[in-house]
Motif scaffolding. Structure first.
Motif, PDB file in Angstrom:
ATOM      1  N   GLY A   1      18.226  30.555  -1.866  1.00  0.00           N
ATOM      2  CA  GLY A   1      17.241  30.412  -0.807  1.00  0.00           C
ATOM      3  C   GLY A   1      17.022  28.974  -0.410  1.00  0.00           C
ATOM      4  N   MET A   2      15.944  28.740   0.326  1.00  0.00           N
ATOM      5  CA  MET A   2      15.586  27.405   0.798  1.00  0.00           C
ATOM      6  C   MET A   2      14.109  27.147   0.566  1.00  0.00           C
ATOM      7  N   TYR A   3      13.794  25.909   0.153  1.00  0.00           N
ATOM      8  CA  TYR A   3      12.424  25.450  -0.066  1.00  0.00           C
ATOM      9  C   TYR A   3      12.154  24.289   0.894  1.00  0.00           C
ATOM     10  N   PHE A   4      11.091  24.405   1.688  1.00  0.00           N
ATOM     11  CA  PHE A   4      10.714  23.363   2.631  1.00  0.00           C
ATOM     12  C   PHE A   4       9.360  22.795   2.206  1.00  0.00           C
ATOM     13  N   GLY A   5       9.285  21.472   1.990  1.00  0.00           N
ATOM     14  CA  GLY A   5       8.031  20.892   1.549  1.00  0.00           C
ATOM     15  C   GLY A   5       8.009  19.386   1.675  1.00  0.00           C
ATOM     16  N   SER A   6       6.917  18.788   1.185  1.00  0.00           N
ATOM     17  CA  SER A   6       6.762  17.337   1.222  1.00  0.00           C
ATOM     18  C   SER A   6       5.807  16.900   0.119  1.00  0.00           C
ATOM     19  N   ARG A   7       5.870  15.606  -0.198  1.00  0.00           N
ATOM     20  CA  ARG A   7       4.978  15.003  -1.192  1.00  0.00           C
ATOM     21  C   ARG A   7       4.405  13.708  -0.626  1.00  0.00           C
ATOM     22  N   ASP A   8       3.125  13.451  -0.881  1.00  0.00           N
ATOM     23  CA  ASP A   8       2.504  12.165  -0.547  1.00  0.00           C
ATOM     24  C   ASP A   8       2.460  11.307  -1.804  1.00  0.00           C
ATOM     25  N   ILE A   9       2.989  10.095  -1.712  1.00  0.00           N
ATOM     26  CA  ILE A   9       2.983   9.159  -2.837  1.00  0.00           C
ATOM     27  C   ILE A   9       2.084   7.987  -2.484  1.00  0.00           C
TER      28      ILE A   9
ATOM     29  N   MET B   1       0.691   4.176  -3.613  1.00  0.00           N
ATOM     30  CA  MET B   1       1.125   3.005  -4.370  1.00  0.00           C
ATOM     31  C   MET B   1       0.010   1.972  -4.354  1.00  0.00           C
ATOM     32  N   VAL B   2      -0.385   1.499  -5.520  1.00  0.00           N
ATOM     33  CA  VAL B   2      -1.503   0.564  -5.652  1.00  0.00           C
ATOM     34  C   VAL B   2      -1.058  -0.654  -6.442  1.00  0.00           C
ATOM     35  N   GLU B   3      -1.377  -1.837  -5.917  1.00  0.00           N
ATOM     36  CA  GLU B   3      -1.128  -3.088  -6.641  1.00  0.00           C
ATOM     37  C   GLU B   3      -2.348  -3.380  -7.514  1.00  0.00           C
ATOM     38  N   LEU B   4      -2.140  -3.528  -8.819  1.00  0.00           N
ATOM     39  CA  LEU B   4      -3.255  -3.580  -9.762  1.00  0.00           C
ATOM     40  C   LEU B   4      -4.131  -4.809  -9.600  1.00  0.00           C
ATOM     41  N   ASN B   5      -3.592  -5.928  -9.185  1.00  0.00           N
ATOM     42  CA  ASN B   5      -4.363  -7.170  -9.127  1.00  0.00           C
ATOM     43  C   ASN B   5      -5.181  -7.288  -7.850  1.00  0.00           C
ATOM     44  N   THR B   6      -4.625  -6.913  -6.738  1.00  0.00           N
ATOM     45  CA  THR B   6      -5.302  -7.104  -5.448  1.00  0.00           C
ATOM     46  C   THR B   6      -5.863  -5.812  -4.864  1.00  0.00           C
ATOM     47  N   GLY B   7      -5.422  -4.676  -5.376  1.00  0.00           N
ATOM     48  CA  GLY B   7      -5.859  -3.406  -4.818  1.00  0.00           C
ATOM     49  C   GLY B   7      -5.144  -3.019  -3.542  1.00  0.00           C
ATOM     50  N   ALA B   8      -4.111  -3.758  -3.146  1.00  0.00           N
ATOM     51  CA  ALA B   8      -3.339  -3.420  -1.955  1.00  0.00           C
ATOM     52  C   ALA B   8      -2.675  -2.056  -2.138  1.00  0.00           C
ATOM     53  N   THR B   9      -2.592  -1.305  -1.066  1.00  0.00           N
ATOM     54  CA  THR B   9      -2.053   0.050  -1.151  1.00  0.00           C
ATOM     55  C   THR B   9      -0.957   0.283  -0.121  1.00  0.00           C
ATOM     56  N   GLU B  10      -0.064   1.175  -0.462  1.00  0.00           N
ATOM     57  CA  GLU B  10       0.966   1.672   0.441  1.00  0.00           C
ATOM     58  C   GLU B  10       1.045   3.183   0.239  1.00  0.00           C
ATOM     59  N   ARG B  11       1.509   3.876   1.240  1.00  0.00           N
ATOM     60  CA  ARG B  11       1.675   5.322   1.137  1.00  0.00           C
ATOM     61  C   ARG B  11       3.035   5.714   1.687  1.00  0.00           C
ATOM     62  N   GLN B  12       3.564   6.799   1.128  1.00  0.00           N
ATOM     63  CA  GLN B  12       4.845   7.327   1.603  1.00  0.00           C
ATOM     64  C   GLN B  12       4.820   8.846   1.524  1.00  0.00           C
ATOM     65  N   ASN B  13       5.331   9.486   2.547  1.00  0.00           N
ATOM     66  CA  ASN B  13       5.500  10.938   2.550  1.00  0.00           C
ATOM     67  C   ASN B  13       6.978  11.248   2.369  1.00  0.00           C
ATOM     68  N   ILE B  14       7.305  11.976   1.315  1.00  0.00           N
ATOM     69  CA  ILE B  14       8.698  12.329   1.017  1.00  0.00           C
ATOM     70  C   ILE B  14       8.908  13.793   1.373  1.00  0.00           C
ATOM     71  N   LYS B  15       9.708  14.033   2.379  1.00  0.00           N
ATOM     72  CA  LYS B  15      10.003  15.408   2.800  1.00  0.00           C
ATOM     73  C   LYS B  15      11.269  15.891   2.100  1.00  0.00           C
ATOM     74  N   THR B  16      11.274  17.168   1.726  1.00  0.00           N
ATOM     75  CA  THR B  16      12.433  17.755   1.055  1.00  0.00           C
ATOM     76  C   THR B  16      12.787  19.090   1.700  1.00  0.00           C
ATOM     77  N   THR B  17      14.078  19.339   1.781  1.00  0.00           N
ATOM     78  CA  THR B  17      14.608  20.628   2.227  1.00  0.00           C
ATOM     79  C   THR B  17      15.647  21.053   1.204  1.00  0.00           C
ATOM     80  N   TYR B  18      15.232  21.868   0.249  1.00  0.00           N
ATOM     81  CA  TYR B  18      16.098  22.250  -0.863  1.00  0.00           C
ATOM     82  C   TYR B  18      16.849  23.548  -0.566  1.00  0.00           C
ATOM     83  N   VAL B  19      18.139  23.533  -0.856  1.00  0.00           N
ATOM     84  CA  VAL B  19      18.905  24.764  -1.010  1.00  0.00           C
ATOM     85  C   VAL B  19      18.948  25.055  -2.509  1.00  0.00           C
ATOM     86  N   VAL B  20      18.418  26.201  -2.937  1.00  0.00           N
ATOM     87  CA  VAL B  20      18.303  26.524  -4.361  1.00  0.00           C
ATOM     88  C   VAL B  20      19.197  27.708  -4.707  1.00  0.00           C
TER      89      VAL B  20
END
Length: 226
Positions: free
Chosen positions: A87-95, A97-116
């Motif tokens: 089958g197929m799995y369609f999804g995504s993940r939000d990651i 990212m935090v810098e420990l000293n300054t608190g600066a942040t970044e975000r990334q959305n990782i999309k996946t389309t799996y054939v299983v």
């Protein structure tokens, strides 16, 4: 009179037991639809950049995905079956990212389309009226066929999961419905450590350098129609 009573009892049982011979077939086909949630387990190594930054990454929430599978079921005996459910799995993940000293942040959305390509052993208990509980276990190779981007983190195209779960077969008049819950545990490191695509933007590579490995987990809820 005894013959009439026997025929009446047999008719009564036929009405109570839907599809009484469904589990006696050597093999049968079906399909499933469902939802799933995936988690990315990130292992940090304490890497500090030349600028003194130390980054920590996490998946703060879970986004439901959609899955659809075919089913080929091979009967071994009264209790055990082998299932192949490509089958197929369609999804995504939000990651996050935090810098420990300054608190600066970044975000990334990782999309996946799996054939299983799951291959699993199904153990079913004795049928009770129109219901039958079962357990499953097996392996599930997965291949991400989605297009990769030159982002902060990148995942490999292949993974393999160990699967365990449980469900119930419900015998309806015209088909068998089987709601199922399955847990999938990734066995390998899916983080892409070699990133030649970041040659023109080496600052993004610090996020990959901060991680030792990344492994996947899934919780899958599906409904089989057989």
């Amino acid at each position: 009179m005894a013959l009439a009573f026997g025929m009446s009892a047999r008719t009564f049982n036929d009405k109570v037991l839907n599809r009484p011979y469904a589990d006696l077939r050597r093999w049968h086909l079906g399909f499933s639809v469902g939802i799933y949630s995936s988690d990315l387990m990130l292992s940090h190594n304490g890497y500090i950049t030349p600028e003194g930054q130390e980054w920590r990454m996490d998946q703060p929430n879970y986004q439901p995905g959609f899955c659809v599978n075919g089913l080929f079921n091979l009967r071994l005996n009264s209790y055990f079956n082998i299932r192949f459910t490509p089958g197929m799995y369609f999804g995504s993940r939000d990651i996050s990212m935090v810098e420990l000293n300054t608190g600066a942040t970044e975000r990334q959305n990782i999309k996946t389309t799996y054939v299983v390509l799951p291959v699993e052993v199904k153990y079913a208990a004795m049928r009770w009226r129109n219901a039958r509980p079962y357990l499953i276990g097996g392996i599930m190779p997965a291949f991400d066929v989605g297009k990769k981007r030159s982002d902060f983190l990148q995942l490999k195209n292949t993974d393999i999961f160990l699967t365990v779960g449980f469900g119930f077969d419900f015998y309806l008049p015209y088909f068998k419905l089987a709601p199922e819950v399955k847990f999938c545990f990734g066995l390998g490191d899916v983080l892409q450590h070699d990133r030649p695509d970041l040659a023109d933007n080496p600052d993004k590579f610090k996020f990959t350098q901060s991680l030792t490995k990344a492994t996947s987990k899934m919780l899958v809820v599906t409904f089989y129609f057989e």
